[in-house]
Design a protein around this motif. Sequence first.
Motif, PDB file in Angstrom:
ATOM      1  N   MET A 183       0.839  -1.191   0.000  1.00  0.00           N
ATOM      2  CA  MET A 183       0.000   0.000   0.000  1.00  0.00           C
ATOM      3  C   MET A 183       0.876   1.244   0.000  1.00  0.00           C
ATOM      4  SD  MET A 183      -2.911   1.168   2.758  1.00  0.00           S
ATOM      5  CE  MET A 183      -3.945  -0.240   2.349  1.00  0.00           C
ATOM      6  N   LYS A 184       0.473   2.242  -0.807  1.00  0.00           N
ATOM      7  CA  LYS A 184       1.236   3.481  -0.854  1.00  0.00           C
ATOM      8  C   LYS A 184       1.105   4.239   0.459  1.00  0.00           C
ATOM      9  CE  LYS A 184       1.170   4.216  -5.845  1.00  0.00           C
ATOM     10  NZ  LYS A 184       0.880   5.181  -6.930  1.00  0.00           N
ATOM     11  N   LYS A 185       2.094   5.099   0.735  1.00  0.00           N
ATOM     12  CA  LYS A 185       2.171   5.776   2.026  1.00  0.00           C
ATOM     13  C   LYS A 185       1.931   7.276   1.887  1.00  0.00           C
ATOM     14  CE  LYS A 185       5.690   2.453   3.537  1.00  0.00           C
ATOM     15  NZ  LYS A 185       7.105   2.311   3.964  1.00  0.00           N
ATOM     16  N   THR A 186       1.530   7.872   3.005  1.00  0.00           N
ATOM     17  CA  THR A 186       1.428   9.323   3.114  1.00  0.00           C
ATOM     18  C   THR A 186       2.759   9.848   3.637  1.00  0.00           C
ATOM     19  OG1 THR A 186      -0.935   9.221   3.584  1.00  0.00           O
ATOM     20  CG2 THR A 186       0.218  11.233   4.205  1.00  0.00           C
ATOM     21  N   LEU A 187       3.310  10.852   2.968  1.00  0.00           N
ATOM     22  CA  LEU A 187       4.580  11.435   3.387  1.00  0.00           C
ATOM     23  C   LEU A 187       4.310  12.778   4.055  1.00  0.00           C
ATOM     24  CD1 LEU A 187       7.705  11.394   3.386  1.00  0.00           C
ATOM     25  CD2 LEU A 187       7.610  12.540   1.163  1.00  0.00           C
ATOM     26  N   TYR A 188       4.738  12.922   5.306  1.00  0.00           N
ATOM     27  CA  TYR A 188       4.583  14.170   6.051  1.00  0.00           C
ATOM     28  C   TYR A 188       5.905  14.930   6.033  1.00  0.00           C
ATOM     29  CZ  TYR A 188       0.273  12.137   7.910  1.00  0.00           C
ATOM     30  OH  TYR A 188      -0.972  11.570   8.040  1.00  0.00           O
ATOM     31  N   ILE A 189       5.858  16.205   5.678  1.00  0.00           N
ATOM     32  CA  ILE A 189       7.059  17.034   5.622  1.00  0.00           C
ATOM     33  C   ILE A 189       6.901  18.193   6.606  1.00  0.00           C
ATOM     34  CG2 ILE A 189       8.516  18.493   4.166  1.00  0.00           C
ATOM     35  CD1 ILE A 189       7.674  16.783   1.794  1.00  0.00           C
ATOM     36  N   PHE A 190       7.687  18.167   7.676  1.00  0.00           N
ATOM     37  CA  PHE A 190       7.615  19.210   8.695  1.00  0.00           C
ATOM     38  C   PHE A 190       8.723  20.248   8.527  1.00  0.00           C
ATOM     39  CE2 PHE A 190       5.739  15.385  10.553  1.00  0.00           C
ATOM     40  CZ  PHE A 190       4.515  15.884  10.975  1.00  0.00           C
ATOM     41  N   SER A 191       9.844  19.865   7.941  1.00  0.00           N
ATOM     42  CA  SER A 191      10.977  20.768   7.777  1.00  0.00           C
ATOM     43  C   SER A 191      10.760  21.683   6.579  1.00  0.00           C
ATOM     44  CB  SER A 191      12.270  19.968   7.579  1.00  0.00           C
ATOM     45  OG  SER A 191      12.453  19.037   8.617  1.00  0.00           O
ATOM     46  N   SER A 192      11.485  22.793   6.556  1.00  0.00           N
ATOM     47  CA  SER A 192      11.495  23.669   5.391  1.00  0.00           C
ATOM     48  C   SER A 192      12.598  23.222   4.454  1.00  0.00           C
ATOM     49  CB  SER A 192      11.715  25.119   5.820  1.00  0.00           C
ATOM     50  OG  SER A 192      10.643  25.570   6.618  1.00  0.00           O
ATOM     51  N   GLY A 193      12.420  23.468   3.151  1.00  0.00           N
ATOM     52  CA  GLY A 193      13.436  23.042   2.191  1.00  0.00           C
ATOM     53  C   GLY A 193      12.904  23.057   0.774  1.00  0.00           C
ATOM     54  N   GLN A 194      13.376  22.122  -0.032  1.00  0.00           N
ATOM     55  CA  GLN A 194      13.004  22.064  -1.443  1.00  0.00           C
ATOM     56  C   GLN A 194      12.522  20.657  -1.814  1.00  0.00           C
ATOM     57  OE1 GLN A 194      16.412  23.178  -3.759  1.00  0.00           O
ATOM     58  NE2 GLN A 194      16.283  25.357  -3.221  1.00  0.00           N
ATOM     59  N   LEU A 195      11.468  20.619  -2.614  1.00  0.00           N
ATOM     60  CA  LEU A 195      10.984  19.366  -3.196  1.00  0.00           C
ATOM     61  C   LEU A 195      11.241  19.407  -4.692  1.00  0.00           C
ATOM     62  CD1 LEU A 195       7.551  18.714  -1.426  1.00  0.00           C
ATOM     63  CD2 LEU A 195       9.446  17.092  -1.540  1.00  0.00           C
ATOM     64  N   ARG A 196      11.865  18.363  -5.207  1.00  0.00           N
ATOM     65  CA  ARG A 196      12.199  18.315  -6.621  1.00  0.00           C
ATOM     66  C   ARG A 196      11.980  16.901  -7.168  1.00  0.00           C
ATOM     67  NH1 ARG A 196      12.024  22.977  -5.908  1.00  0.00           N
ATOM     68  NH2 ARG A 196      13.616  24.582  -6.277  1.00  0.00           N
ATOM     69  N   ARG A 197      11.919  16.815  -8.482  1.00  0.00           N
ATOM     70  CA  ARG A 197      11.949  15.516  -9.144  1.00  0.00           C
ATOM     71  C   ARG A 197      13.406  15.162  -9.423  1.00  0.00           C
ATOM     72  NH1 ARG A 197       9.277  13.517 -14.944  1.00  0.00           N
ATOM     73  NH2 ARG A 197      10.264  11.445 -14.890  1.00  0.00           N
ATOM     74  N   LYS A 198      13.790  13.960  -9.082  1.00  0.00           N
ATOM     75  CA  LYS A 198      15.141  13.459  -9.370  1.00  0.00           C
ATOM     76  C   LYS A 198      14.985  12.105 -10.037  1.00  0.00           C
ATOM     77  CE  LYS A 198      19.598  14.498  -8.495  1.00  0.00           C
ATOM     78  NZ  LYS A 198      20.206  15.814  -8.774  1.00  0.00           N
TER      79      LYS A 198
ATOM     80  N   LEU B 257       1.334  13.914  -0.236  1.00  0.00           N
ATOM     81  CA  LEU B 257       2.275  14.663   0.582  1.00  0.00           C
ATOM     82  C   LEU B 257       1.501  15.605   1.486  1.00  0.00           C
ATOM     83  CD1 LEU B 257       4.891  15.707  -2.157  1.00  0.00           C
ATOM     84  CD2 LEU B 257       4.943  13.675  -0.710  1.00  0.00           C
ATOM     85  N   MET B 258       1.841  15.611   2.765  1.00  0.00           N
ATOM     86  CA  MET B 258       1.267  16.560   3.720  1.00  0.00           C
ATOM     87  C   MET B 258       2.382  17.522   4.112  1.00  0.00           C
ATOM     88  SD  MET B 258      -1.964  15.447   4.648  1.00  0.00           S
ATOM     89  CE  MET B 258      -2.957  13.950   4.811  1.00  0.00           C
ATOM     90  N   VAL B 259       2.293  18.769   3.661  1.00  0.00           N
ATOM     91  CA  VAL B 259       3.398  19.723   3.807  1.00  0.00           C
ATOM     92  C   VAL B 259       3.080  20.740   4.899  1.00  0.00           C
ATOM     93  CG1 VAL B 259       4.819  21.431   2.645  1.00  0.00           C
ATOM     94  CG2 VAL B 259       4.005  19.424   1.385  1.00  0.00           C
ATOM     95  N   PHE B 260       3.861  20.707   5.981  1.00  0.00           N
ATOM     96  CA  PHE B 260       3.706  21.650   7.086  1.00  0.00           C
ATOM     97  C   PHE B 260       4.817  22.694   7.115  1.00  0.00           C
ATOM     98  CE2 PHE B 260       1.408  17.868   8.291  1.00  0.00           C
ATOM     99  CZ  PHE B 260       0.255  18.368   8.874  1.00  0.00           C
ATOM    100  N   GLY B 261       5.967  22.394   6.506  1.00  0.00           N
ATOM    101  CA  GLY B 261       7.082  23.335   6.480  1.00  0.00           C
ATOM    102  C   GLY B 261       6.978  24.295   5.307  1.00  0.00           C
ATOM    103  N   GLU B 262       7.925  25.225   5.241  1.00  0.00           N
ATOM    104  CA  GLU B 262       8.022  26.150   4.103  1.00  0.00           C
ATOM    105  C   GLU B 262       8.827  25.445   3.010  1.00  0.00           C
ATOM    106  OE1 GLU B 262       6.595  29.071   3.742  1.00  0.00           O
ATOM    107  OE2 GLU B 262       5.660  28.975   5.734  1.00  0.00           O
ATOM    108  N   VAL B 263       8.132  24.968   2.000  1.00  0.00           N
ATOM    109  CA  VAL B 263       8.767  24.123   0.988  1.00  0.00           C
ATOM    110  C   VAL B 263       8.669  24.767  -0.381  1.00  0.00           C
ATOM    111  CG1 VAL B 263       8.631  21.888  -0.182  1.00  0.00           C
ATOM    112  CG2 VAL B 263       8.318  22.006   2.289  1.00  0.00           C
ATOM    113  N   ASP B 264       9.812  24.831  -1.081  1.00  0.00           N
ATOM    114  CA  ASP B 264       9.847  25.346  -2.452  1.00  0.00           C
ATOM    115  C   ASP B 264       9.663  24.193  -3.439  1.00  0.00           C
ATOM    116  OD1 ASP B 264      10.382  27.924  -1.567  1.00  0.00           O
ATOM    117  OD2 ASP B 264      12.551  27.599  -1.570  1.00  0.00           O
ATOM    118  N   ILE B 265       8.861  24.442  -4.479  1.00  0.00           N
ATOM    119  CA  ILE B 265       8.655  23.457  -5.534  1.00  0.00           C
ATOM    120  C   ILE B 265       8.772  24.146  -6.879  1.00  0.00           C
ATOM    121  CG2 ILE B 265       7.161  21.942  -4.149  1.00  0.00           C
ATOM    122  CD1 ILE B 265       4.766  23.255  -5.441  1.00  0.00           C
TER     123      ILE B 265
END
Length: 331
Positions: free
Chosen positions: A1-16, A40-48
């Motif tokens: 089963m696929k998972k939910t990803l929680y992001i609490f930190s600030s940073g960058q999300l990219r395709r690699k 994706l559940m994004v709580f931090g300041e994330v650049d995309i």
Amino acid sequence: MKKTLYIFSSGQLRRKDNTIFFMNEEGEQKYIPVEDTSELMVFGEVDINKRFLEFCSQKEIMIHYFNNYGYYSGTFYPREHYNSGYMILRQAGAYLDETARIQLARQFVTGAAQNIRQVLKYYQNRDKDVALQLATIEELRGKIGDTQEIPTLMAIEGNIREQYYKAFDAIHGLKEFIFEGRSKRPPKNEMNTLISFGNSIVYSTVLSEIYKTHLDPRIGYLHSTNFRRFSLNLDIAEIFKPILVDRVIFTLIGKKMISKKDFKKESGGLLLKESGRRVFVEEMESRLKTTITHRDIGSPVSYRRLIRLELYKLEKHLMGETAYEPFVSQW
């Protein structure tokens, strides 16, 4: 089963290549296999960037954003792969037909009230003093079936929850988590902060499950459809908040997994720190994965799967196959 990803930190999300790549402000890097990720559940300041969003759309990955208080802010909703013109017409028809709409809205409130009752009965059987609240809720519950207007129905639902919340202090018995009435935007104390945070998670979880069906999240029945927001996820969430959010909260504070040190004052309200958020979402994910034996199917299903099944029942109702009845937990 696929998972939910929680992001609490600030940073960058990219395709690699064919993975999701995250780098936080400290330069720490993480690669997330896209095949294992559902949302994706994004709580931090994330650049995309655009390339990343295109990748998420291609892989049918939703991105939910939350503000500093943990309130839901919005969603990147990928191109709909299961969109159905027929179902949208059926949804809209049921919304525009006052009799059909109130029928569904009553079922959502009935489901919420019955699951609230189940939670209180569970704790009453463990010698918690909630008899007065249970009696009042039973009286209010009896009025749902005769209600013919949405505002009146929502008022009944609000009164039921008010009585329900009055029982919280008797259930947990902890002075540091005294309820003192519902407050939000911002929440004024620890219990309200936990409720608001948990509700936001459930609203987003239901929205993700709607995406995997033919239903349109913009057309709800208890919560009015408007120009600004999704509403169907709010309807379905009413049924599941008592058995997901509230049970998780009682577990967290009862087992002292979260304490007053996990909160901080900010902008006239109270904020759940990252440490508390991490503990909360871990327990919520554990709850969503927990299986129960479904009385109709006769086999084990997870709580997350129960949400999807609830949506399938709504689809069948709208197609005229089977009248919708809400899920009620059995303990």
